[in-house]
Design a protein around this motif. Structure first.
Motif, PDB file in Angstrom:
ATOM      1  N   ARG A  21      47.681  60.601  45.446  1.00  0.00           N
ATOM      2  CA  ARG A  21      48.994  61.288  45.069  1.00  0.00           C
ATOM      3  C   ARG A  21      49.109  62.565  44.336  1.00  0.00           C
ATOM      4  NH1 ARG A  21      52.569  58.080  41.599  1.00  0.00           N
ATOM      5  NH2 ARG A  21      54.195  59.634  42.146  1.00  0.00           N
ATOM      6  N   ARG A  22      48.127  62.487  43.568  1.00  0.00           N
ATOM      7  CA  ARG A  22      47.913  63.933  42.688  1.00  0.00           C
ATOM      8  C   ARG A  22      47.119  65.178  43.245  1.00  0.00           C
ATOM      9  NH1 ARG A  22      48.909  59.343  40.332  1.00  0.00           N
ATOM     10  NH2 ARG A  22      50.050  59.284  38.266  1.00  0.00           N
ATOM     11  N   PHE A  23      46.176  64.616  44.167  1.00  0.00           N
ATOM     12  CA  PHE A  23      45.179  65.706  44.729  1.00  0.00           C
ATOM     13  C   PHE A  23      45.619  65.957  46.058  1.00  0.00           C
ATOM     14  CE2 PHE A  23      41.419  66.631  46.731  1.00  0.00           C
ATOM     15  CZ  PHE A  23      41.032  68.024  45.800  1.00  0.00           C
ATOM     16  N   GLY A  24      46.258  65.054  46.754  1.00  0.00           N
ATOM     17  CA  GLY A  24      46.476  65.521  48.286  1.00  0.00           C
ATOM     18  C   GLY A  24      45.278  64.743  48.964  1.00  0.00           C
ATOM     19  N   ASP A  25      45.624  65.170  50.072  1.00  0.00           N
ATOM     20  CA  ASP A  25      44.473  64.738  51.326  1.00  0.00           C
ATOM     21  C   ASP A  25      43.282  65.816  51.696  1.00  0.00           C
ATOM     22  OD1 ASP A  25      46.038  66.001  52.847  1.00  0.00           O
ATOM     23  OD2 ASP A  25      46.868  64.568  54.056  1.00  0.00           O
ATOM     24  N   THR A  26      43.149  66.772  51.037  1.00  0.00           N
ATOM     25  CA  THR A  26      42.344  67.793  51.114  1.00  0.00           C
ATOM     26  C   THR A  26      41.064  67.567  51.742  1.00  0.00           C
ATOM     27  OG1 THR A  26      43.488  69.286  49.706  1.00  0.00           O
ATOM     28  CG2 THR A  26      41.363  70.037  50.514  1.00  0.00           C
ATOM     29  N   LEU A  27      40.356  66.307  51.110  1.00  0.00           N
ATOM     30  CA  LEU A  27      39.109  65.697  51.190  1.00  0.00           C
ATOM     31  C   LEU A  27      39.149  64.289  51.946  1.00  0.00           C
ATOM     32  CD1 LEU A  27      37.485  66.389  47.666  1.00  0.00           C
ATOM     33  CD2 LEU A  27      37.079  67.873  50.062  1.00  0.00           C
ATOM     34  N   GLY A  28      40.355  64.238  52.783  1.00  0.00           N
ATOM     35  CA  GLY A  28      40.597  63.006  53.438  1.00  0.00           C
ATOM     36  C   GLY A  28      40.520  61.846  52.549  1.00  0.00           C
ATOM     37  N   ARG A  29      40.084  60.807  52.858  1.00  0.00           N
ATOM     38  CA  ARG A  29      40.650  59.508  52.152  1.00  0.00           C
ATOM     39  C   ARG A  29      39.483  59.498  50.794  1.00  0.00           C
ATOM     40  NH1 ARG A  29      39.842  53.620  53.054  1.00  0.00           N
ATOM     41  NH2 ARG A  29      41.147  52.499  51.444  1.00  0.00           N
ATOM     42  N   VAL A  30      40.163  59.148  49.713  1.00  0.00           N
ATOM     43  CA  VAL A  30      39.250  59.237  48.431  1.00  0.00           C
ATOM     44  C   VAL A  30      39.243  57.683  47.834  1.00  0.00           C
ATOM     45  CG1 VAL A  30      39.216  60.192  46.222  1.00  0.00           C
ATOM     46  CG2 VAL A  30      40.126  61.655  47.850  1.00  0.00           C
ATOM     47  N   ILE A  31      37.988  57.340  47.490  1.00  0.00           N
ATOM     48  CA  ILE A  31      37.857  55.819  47.055  1.00  0.00           C
ATOM     49  C   ILE A  31      36.842  56.105  45.654  1.00  0.00           C
ATOM     50  CG2 ILE A  31      37.026  53.602  47.303  1.00  0.00           C
ATOM     51  CD1 ILE A  31      39.208  53.750  48.906  1.00  0.00           C
ATOM     52  N   PRO A  32      37.380  55.427  44.492  1.00  0.00           N
ATOM     53  CA  PRO A  32      36.435  55.697  43.352  1.00  0.00           C
ATOM     54  C   PRO A  32      35.307  54.740  43.615  1.00  0.00           C
ATOM     55  CG  PRO A  32      38.747  54.727  42.894  1.00  0.00           C
ATOM     56  CD  PRO A  32      38.741  54.688  44.284  1.00  0.00           C
ATOM     57  N   ILE A  33      34.102  55.089  43.117  1.00  0.00           N
ATOM     58  CA  ILE A  33      33.136  54.270  43.052  1.00  0.00           C
ATOM     59  C   ILE A  33      32.249  54.199  41.677  1.00  0.00           C
ATOM     60  CG2 ILE A  33      32.285  54.479  45.322  1.00  0.00           C
ATOM     61  CD1 ILE A  33      30.513  56.888  44.688  1.00  0.00           C
ATOM     62  N   GLY A  34      31.794  52.883  41.293  1.00  0.00           N
ATOM     63  CA  GLY A  34      31.117  53.059  39.949  1.00  0.00           C
ATOM     64  C   GLY A  34      32.046  52.804  38.906  1.00  0.00           C
ATOM     65  N   PRO A  35      31.622  52.775  37.491  1.00  0.00           N
ATOM     66  CA  PRO A  35      32.426  52.560  36.518  1.00  0.00           C
ATOM     67  C   PRO A  35      33.362  53.598  36.194  1.00  0.00           C
ATOM     68  CG  PRO A  35      30.092  52.615  35.692  1.00  0.00           C
ATOM     69  CD  PRO A  35      30.243  53.011  37.280  1.00  0.00           C
ATOM     70  N   ARG A  36      34.533  53.255  35.575  1.00  0.00           N
ATOM     71  CA  ARG A  36      35.468  54.305  35.221  1.00  0.00           C
ATOM     72  C   ARG A  36      35.585  54.292  33.395  1.00  0.00           C
ATOM     73  NH1 ARG A  36      40.134  50.801  38.342  1.00  0.00           N
ATOM     74  NH2 ARG A  36      39.148  50.708  40.226  1.00  0.00           N
ATOM     75  N   PHE A  37      35.757  55.553  33.119  1.00  0.00           N
ATOM     76  CA  PHE A  37      35.730  55.702  31.589  1.00  0.00           C
ATOM     77  C   PHE A  37      36.690  56.580  31.284  1.00  0.00           C
ATOM     78  CE2 PHE A  37      31.393  55.777  33.386  1.00  0.00           C
ATOM     79  CZ  PHE A  37      30.707  55.327  32.412  1.00  0.00           C
ATOM     80  N   THR A  38      37.289  56.487  29.919  1.00  0.00           N
ATOM     81  CA  THR A  38      38.208  57.127  29.529  1.00  0.00           C
ATOM     82  C   THR A  38      37.781  57.654  27.999  1.00  0.00           C
ATOM     83  OG1 THR A  38      40.411  56.831  28.540  1.00  0.00           O
ATOM     84  CG2 THR A  38      39.123  55.060  28.256  1.00  0.00           C
ATOM     85  N   TYR A  39      38.207  58.964  27.949  1.00  0.00           N
ATOM     86  CA  TYR A  39      38.063  59.712  26.611  1.00  0.00           C
ATOM     87  C   TYR A  39      38.623  60.318  25.924  1.00  0.00           C
ATOM     88  CZ  TYR A  39      33.207  59.684  28.817  1.00  0.00           C
ATOM     89  OH  TYR A  39      32.150  59.222  29.528  1.00  0.00           O
ATOM     90  N   PRO A  40      39.036  60.023  24.676  1.00  0.00           N
ATOM     91  CA  PRO A  40      39.909  60.607  23.828  1.00  0.00           C
ATOM     92  C   PRO A  40      39.948  62.011  23.597  1.00  0.00           C
ATOM     93  CG  PRO A  40      38.720  59.616  22.248  1.00  0.00           C
ATOM     94  CD  PRO A  40      38.025  59.180  23.801  1.00  0.00           C
ATOM     95  N   LEU A  41      41.030  62.981  23.613  1.00  0.00           N
ATOM     96  CA  LEU A  41      40.758  64.308  23.483  1.00  0.00           C
ATOM     97  C   LEU A  41      41.260  64.869  22.355  1.00  0.00           C
ATOM     98  CD1 LEU A  41      42.008  65.305  27.265  1.00  0.00           C
ATOM     99  CD2 LEU A  41      39.760  64.718  26.371  1.00  0.00           C
ATOM    100  N   LYS A  42      40.637  65.652  21.734  1.00  0.00           N
ATOM    101  CA  LYS A  42      40.816  66.091  20.446  1.00  0.00           C
ATOM    102  C   LYS A  42      40.384  67.665  20.044  1.00  0.00           C
ATOM    103  CE  LYS A  42      40.010  64.326  15.740  1.00  0.00           C
ATOM    104  NZ  LYS A  42      39.227  63.070  15.088  1.00  0.00           N
ATOM    105  N   LEU A  43      41.028  68.340  19.399  1.00  0.00           N
ATOM    106  CA  LEU A  43      40.348  69.802  18.961  1.00  0.00           C
ATOM    107  C   LEU A  43      39.739  69.686  17.657  1.00  0.00           C
ATOM    108  CD1 LEU A  43      42.424  72.962  19.368  1.00  0.00           C
ATOM    109  CD2 LEU A  43      41.062  72.502  17.410  1.00  0.00           C
ATOM    110  N   VAL A  44      38.532  70.195  17.526  1.00  0.00           N
ATOM    111  CA  VAL A  44      37.993  69.962  15.962  1.00  0.00           C
ATOM    112  C   VAL A  44      37.381  71.204  15.744  1.00  0.00           C
ATOM    113  CG1 VAL A  44      36.329  68.965  14.498  1.00  0.00           C
ATOM    114  CG2 VAL A  44      37.315  67.650  16.442  1.00  0.00           C
TER     115      VAL A  44
END
Ligand SMILES: Cc1cc2nc3c(=O)[nH]c(=O)nc-3n(C[C@H](O)[C@H](O)[C@H](O)COP(=O)(O)OP(=O)(O)OC[C@H]3O[C@@H](n4cnc5c(N)ncnc54)[C@H](O)[C@@H]3O)c2cc1C
Length: 454
Positions: A300-323
């Motif tokens: 939905r965000r990227f479109g179908d430029t690369l055909g069907r997209v499927i996540p593989i492996g673990p998912r991670f999240t990172y907080p974002l901060k300027l220091v």
């Protein structure tokens, strides 16, 4: 070719082997992340006795669960990794970036599954750079902008290089809990009671740097109301070495080309790494989706430029901060990498700036050492701080400004952005300068970045 000594770094001393032990070294680097390891390789391979101290167990640093990120490593940073002898270990897992496409994707997500991407985008092709305009290109007229590499592959390569280095003590599972900068030799205290004494301490212990705090150095910090989701995806069509960045209303969405690999069934698959900025409140919901559902959200965000997209492996999240540290140096102490400056990943530059710190700091230390000067003195270290501070500050401000400019869906601002993209594409000299910036080859470059010996 892999050196048989290359795994030496993995078998170094762990905690508690001798609790009252004092280890003497010339330089102590606290934090054996990508920046600390690169600096240790640069110093130790140039005859400076170095002790690298890392809180984690070394094999954990390269595990799949430790860090799901891939980094866009600019051409200039690759020159440094080559110069310190680590690149040959990393190269087999590095995918060259041949094109960069940046678009204002706000309209795309608005339009839903079959929405319209913004017609205006910036397209950088490595073929647009005049032949011979890249320093240290070693026979390639047109080197790529950079490479996408899994962080754990970078760490693995650096560990292998460290395994070849003499003049190096690599402590693992060794957390620094106290710093004594008062004496002529600085003392670093470990949680297990051991001490490391050195002329110079370098803090490469990341954005939340405990060493920075222990040295009484303040920092300006700014949180963002969004965080990053990072995962690897497989897709039907080849990426052709194109790195995509779509600016969505909440923040940037990047699809970065990775090396192909082979799945458990022996089938070759095309892979990319996603860095997806989202509202921090929405992320827990997204992380709970099935692979098929998350793949739909990605498309939905990227479109179908690369055909069907499927996540593989673990998912991670990172907080974002300027220091931004108030100062980079004290007598006997220097900060490097995220300990000195942490920035938004919108331009994929945090590690690249850290690599430039490594190149500049190593050059200042090695040159002073060769001249018989005290490289731990404030006078010498200030040379490093002056060299790096402006470049890092500029990048922190640029990444923060881009984040604010693009995380906004007001129609007049969107129109101005797209007009800006259109004009920028037409202004060839400006575009070439931006491309050279993305490659990390603009400014007063340290020798290692220029492809020269330290
Ligand atoms: C989502 C995301 C995507 C990114 N993408 C890119 C990209 O494409 N390109 C790019 O250039 N940059 C990118 N970055 C930035 C990049 O990841 C960081 O700049 C880089 O990892 C910083 O490395 P470092 O070694 O300075 O710090 P860290 O990686 O934080 O390493 C610090 C090390 O110090 C150790 N440590 C901490 N405290 C102690 C202690 N008391 N005693 C001993 N050891 C200690 C830690 O265990 C750790 O190993 C991205 C960042 C994020 C969040």
């Amino acid at each position: 070719m892999v050196d048989p000594k290359a795994d030496k770094a993995l078998s170094v001393a762990g905690p508690g082997e001798s609790a009252s032990e004092e280890i003497h070294s010339e330089v102590a680097i606290v934090g054996g992340g990508m920046v600390g390891m690169a600096l240790a390789a640069a110093l130790a391979s140039n005859g400076i006795e170095t002790c690298l101290i890392e809180a984690e167990k070394l094999p954990d640093l390269t595990g799949e669960a430790f860090d799901g990120r891939s980094s866009a490593i600019a051409y200039g940073s690759q020159q440094v990794l080559h110069g310190i002898g680590a690149w040959d270990f990393i190269a087999p897992e590095a995918e060259p970036i041949r094109d960069i496409r940046v678009s204002d994707g706000a309209w795309h997500v608005k339009g839903g599954d079959r929405g319209i991407a913004s017609p205006f985008f910036v397209h950088y092709s490595f073929m647009d750079l005049p032949p011979g305009s890249v320093p240290g290109a070693r026979g390639h007229d047109q080197p790529p902008f950079g490479w996408i590499i899994e962080n754990r592959a970078v760490r693995r390569g650096l560990l292998r290089r460290l395994g070849q280095c003499d003049n190096l003590t690599h402590l693992s599972a060794a957390q620094v809990v106290e710093l004594d900068l008062g004496a002529e030799r600085r003392i670093v205290h470990l949680a297990d009671g051991r001490r490391v004494s050195a002329r110079l301490v370098i803090a490469a212990d990341g954005r939340q740097s405990a060493l920075r705090r222990m040295a009484g150095i303040g920092a300006r910090e700014l949180g963002y109301n969004h965080a990053a989701i990072v995962c690897t995806v497989t897709h039907e069509l080849p990426h052709e070495g194109v790195a995509h960045e779509h600016f969505l209303p909440i923040g940037p969405f990047a699809m970065l080309p990775m090396t192909d690999n082979v799945d458990a069934a022996g089938k070759r698959r095309h892979r990319s790494s996603i860095v997806w900025t989202e509202d921090a409140r929405v992320i827990p919901l997204l992380l709970k989706l099935s692979d098929a559902e998350l793949g739909q959200e990605i498309m939905r965000r990227f479109g179908d430029t690369l055909g069907r997209v499927i996540p593989i492996g673990p998912r991670f999240t990172y907080p974002l901060k300027l220091v931004l540290a108030d100062t980079y140096v004290r007598e006997g102490l220097a900060l490097a990498g995220d300990a000195a400056h942490g920035m938004h990943p919108i331009a994929g530059q945090g590690f690249n700036m850290g690599v430039r710190d490594v190149a500049a700091l190593a050059e200042v230390i090695v040159d002073a050492h060769r001249l018989g000067l005290d490289y731990a003195s404030l006078g010498v270290l200030e040379g490093y701080a002056r060299w790096r501070r402006f470049d890092n500050l500029a990048m922190v401000l640029v990444t923060d400004g881009l984040t604010r400019l693009f995380s906004n869906d007001l129609p007049p601002l969107r129109l101005a952005r797209d007009l800006g993209f259109f004009l920028f594409n037409k202004a060839k000299p400006l575009k070439r300068l931006a491309m050279r910036h993305a490659m990390g080859i603009v400014g007063d470059l340290p020798r290692l970045v220029r492809g020269e010996r330290l």
